[in-house]
Scaffold this motif. Structure first.
Motif, PDB file in Angstrom:
ATOM      1  N   ASP A 116       0.942  -1.239   0.038  1.00  0.00           N
ATOM      2  CA  ASP A 116      -0.051   0.018   0.042  1.00  0.00           C
ATOM      3  C   ASP A 116       0.787   1.372  -0.159  1.00  0.00           C
ATOM      4  O   ASP A 116       0.615   2.145  -0.802  1.00  0.00           O
ATOM      5  CB  ASP A 116      -1.032   0.080   1.056  1.00  0.00           C
ATOM      6  CG  ASP A 116      -2.125  -1.104   1.000  1.00  0.00           C
ATOM      7  OD1 ASP A 116      -1.906  -1.772   0.344  1.00  0.00           O
ATOM      8  OD2 ASP A 116      -2.926  -0.852   1.811  1.00  0.00           O
ATOM      9  N   GLN A 117       2.131   1.176   0.865  1.00  0.00           N
ATOM     10  CA  GLN A 117       2.646   2.447   0.896  1.00  0.00           C
ATOM     11  C   GLN A 117       3.297   2.531  -0.433  1.00  0.00           C
ATOM     12  O   GLN A 117       3.586   3.806  -0.892  1.00  0.00           O
ATOM     13  CB  GLN A 117       3.886   2.204   1.795  1.00  0.00           C
ATOM     14  CG  GLN A 117       3.464   2.266   3.397  1.00  0.00           C
ATOM     15  CD  GLN A 117       4.915   2.238   4.352  1.00  0.00           C
ATOM     16  OE1 GLN A 117       5.512   1.164   4.221  1.00  0.00           O
ATOM     17  NE2 GLN A 117       5.133   3.168   5.078  1.00  0.00           N
ATOM     18  N   ALA A 118       3.940   1.508  -1.066  1.00  0.00           N
ATOM     19  CA  ALA A 118       4.662   1.755  -2.381  1.00  0.00           C
ATOM     20  C   ALA A 118       3.706   2.328  -3.438  1.00  0.00           C
ATOM     21  O   ALA A 118       4.115   3.232  -4.156  1.00  0.00           O
ATOM     22  CB  ALA A 118       5.455   0.425  -2.694  1.00  0.00           C
ATOM     23  N   ALA A 119       2.546   1.725  -3.307  1.00  0.00           N
ATOM     24  CA  ALA A 119       1.643   2.102  -4.612  1.00  0.00           C
ATOM     25  C   ALA A 119       1.279   3.498  -4.398  1.00  0.00           C
ATOM     26  O   ALA A 119       1.076   4.458  -5.365  1.00  0.00           O
ATOM     27  CB  ALA A 119       0.413   1.243  -4.526  1.00  0.00           C
ATOM     28  N   ALA A 120       1.156   4.170  -3.101  1.00  0.00           N
ATOM     29  CA  ALA A 120       0.787   5.424  -2.721  1.00  0.00           C
ATOM     30  C   ALA A 120       1.844   6.460  -2.987  1.00  0.00           C
ATOM     31  O   ALA A 120       1.714   7.454  -3.158  1.00  0.00           O
ATOM     32  CB  ALA A 120       0.183   5.554  -1.313  1.00  0.00           C
ATOM     33  N   ALA A 121       3.298   5.883  -2.940  1.00  0.00           N
ATOM     34  CA  ALA A 121       4.497   6.848  -2.985  1.00  0.00           C
ATOM     35  C   ALA A 121       5.229   6.549  -4.084  1.00  0.00           C
ATOM     36  O   ALA A 121       5.797   7.755  -4.289  1.00  0.00           O
ATOM     37  CB  ALA A 121       5.154   6.399  -1.643  1.00  0.00           C
ATOM     38  N   MET A 122       5.197   5.738  -4.968  1.00  0.00           N
ATOM     39  CA  MET A 122       6.085   5.673  -5.881  1.00  0.00           C
ATOM     40  C   MET A 122       6.199   6.847  -6.949  1.00  0.00           C
ATOM     41  O   MET A 122       7.294   7.555  -6.938  1.00  0.00           O
ATOM     42  CB  MET A 122       6.190   4.226  -6.806  1.00  0.00           C
ATOM     43  CG  MET A 122       6.706   3.120  -6.002  1.00  0.00           C
ATOM     44  SD  MET A 122       8.415   3.249  -6.145  1.00  0.00           S
ATOM     45  CE  MET A 122       8.931   2.831  -7.769  1.00  0.00           C
TER      46      MET A 122
END
Length: 325
Positions: A116-122
Motif C-alpha cells: 500500500d505504501q509503495a503504490a501510494a508513494a512511488m
C-alpha cells in the motif's frame, strides 16, 4: 481470469469499465506482476479525458503499482518469481489484477515498505525527488512555494522539505487542509480561497519572494506563480490540474524579472535504469528513516476507479489514493 479497468473512448469517469482480459505475453525482458495495490494519479485523468492521447483504444489505464512477480522473461536475471516489487513509469495498464511491463521499469521493494505504501508513494515520491533534488536542488534555509500542499505529492514535499531544513509555503483550499499540510511539515500555508497568494508570499518572505515555485495546478495559477518569484527565479510547472497552460508569452518572463521556466516530467528524469534505481533508493531511504510518512487518504476497490478519480478531480481527497484489486 485477470481483470482490468479499460476505456474504449475518452471522456468522463463513466467511460471506465471493468473487463476480463488476457495479460500480454512476456517478452524476453518483461516481467508480469500480480498487483497488490495500485496508485491513483492526476495523470490517469489526463489520459482518460484525452489530454494525453493513447496510441489505440480500448486502452488500459495507470502506470503505478506494487505487488509480487508472477513470471519473468527468459532474459531477465535481476528478478525472479515471488520478488516484491514496485513501479511508477511502466506502460499503461496498472489498473489491473496483473500487469506485464519491462523489467527496467520495476524496482525491488524493501521488506520494510508495504505494498500500500509503495503504490501510494512511488510516482508521487519520485516526482518530489526530481523536483526538490534535481530540477532545483533545495537546500537548508530555502523558502519556496508549493501549490496543492495537502495533496499526495504536496504532503510528501512538505515532509521532504522539512527534512532538508527548508521552508515550504504551501497553498491549500480549506483550513482543514492547511492544518494537515502544517502537521506534515509545511512551514506556512496560504488558503487561496480566502487569501491573496502573492501578497501573502511577499509578507512571509519579507518582500524577497521565492527562488522557485512548484506548480501542478496549471492554467489557474500560472500568473500567480510567476508573481511569487524573485528576480531570475525558476517556475517549475509540472501538472495541469486546472487545465494546461496556454498562450505563454516569453516577454512576460522578462517583464517579471528575467525568470526561468521548466516543464519537467518523471519520465524525463527517471529515463534510465540507473537513474530510476538511484531515485527509488533515495525515496525508500527517507521513508525508512521516517523523514517521510506516506499518507493514504482513501482506498477504493478496483471496480470503483471512476468514483476514485471523481474524488481526486474535485479535490475531495487529502494525501494519496490507492486502488485495491
Amino acid at each position: 481470469m485477470a481483470k482490468r479497468i479499460e476505456f474504449a473512448e475518452t471522456g468522463g469517469p463513466e467511460v471506465l469499465r471493468m473487463q476480463e482480459f488476457e495479460p500480454e505475453a512476456l517478452g524476453p525482458r518483461d516481467v508480469r506482476v500480480t498487483n497488490w495495490a495500485i496508485g491513483l494519479n492526476f495523470i490517469d485523468i489526463y489520459v482518460r479525458t484525452g489530454l494525453y492521447p493513447v496510441s489505440e483504444l480500448p486502452s488500459g489505464l495507470g502506470t503505478e503499482g506494487a505487488g509480487v512477480i508472477e513470471a519473468v522473461g527468459e532474459e531477465v536475471k535481476e528478478f525472479r518469481e515471488g520478488d516484491r516489487v514496485a513501479y511508477a513509469t511502466g506502460p499503461l495498464g496498472a489498473y489491473a489484477t496483473h500487469h506485464t511491463l519491462p523489467a527496467d521499469k520495476v524496482v525491488m521493494l524493501p521488506d520494510s515498505i508495504g505494498f500500500d505504501q509503495a503504490a501510494a508513494a512511488m510516482l508521487k515520491g519520485l516526482t518530489v525527488q526530481y523536483l526538490l533534488r534535481q530540477v532545483y536542488p533545495i537546500k537548508s534555509g530555502d523558502t519556496f512555494l508549493f501549490h496543492a500542499a495537502a495533496g499526495g505529492v504536496g504532503l510528501i514535499a512538505c515532509q521532504w522539505a522539512r527534512s532538508l531544513g527548508a521552508r515550504l509555503i504551501g497553498t491549500v483550499s480549506t483550513p482543514e487542509k492547511a492544518e494537515f499540510a502544517r502537521k506534515n511539515g509545511a512551514w506556512a500555508t496560504i488558503n487561496y480561497s480566502e487569501e491573496n497568494v502573492v501578497e501573502r508570499v511577499r509578507e512571509l518572505t519579507d518582500g524577497e519572494m521565492c527562488p522557485v515555485v512548484y506548480d501542478s495546478v496549471g492554467r489557474d495559477t500560472w500568473e500567480t506563480s510567476l508573481d511569487c518569484l524573485a528576480p531570475r527565479g525558476l517556475m517549475v510547472s509540472f501538472g495541469n490540474a486546472s487545465g494546461p497552460v496556454e498562450g505563454v508569452n516569453l516577454a512576460t518572463l522578462n517583464k517579471k524579472g528575467s525568470l526561468f521556466v521548466t516543464r519537467p516530467s518523471l519520465a524525463g528524469y527517471a529515463d534510465t535504469r540507473e537513474r530510476l534505481e538511484a531515485m527509488s533508493q533515495e525515496l525508500f531511504q527517507v521513508i525508512a528513516n521516517d523523514s517521510v510518512h506516506v499518507n493514504i487518504g482513501c482506498r477504493f476497490r478496483l471496480d470503483e476507479a471512476g468514483e476514485a478519480q471523481q474524488n481526486l478531480a474535485s479535490r475531495r481527497t487529502s494525501g494519496s489514493t490507492i486502488l485495491i484489486p
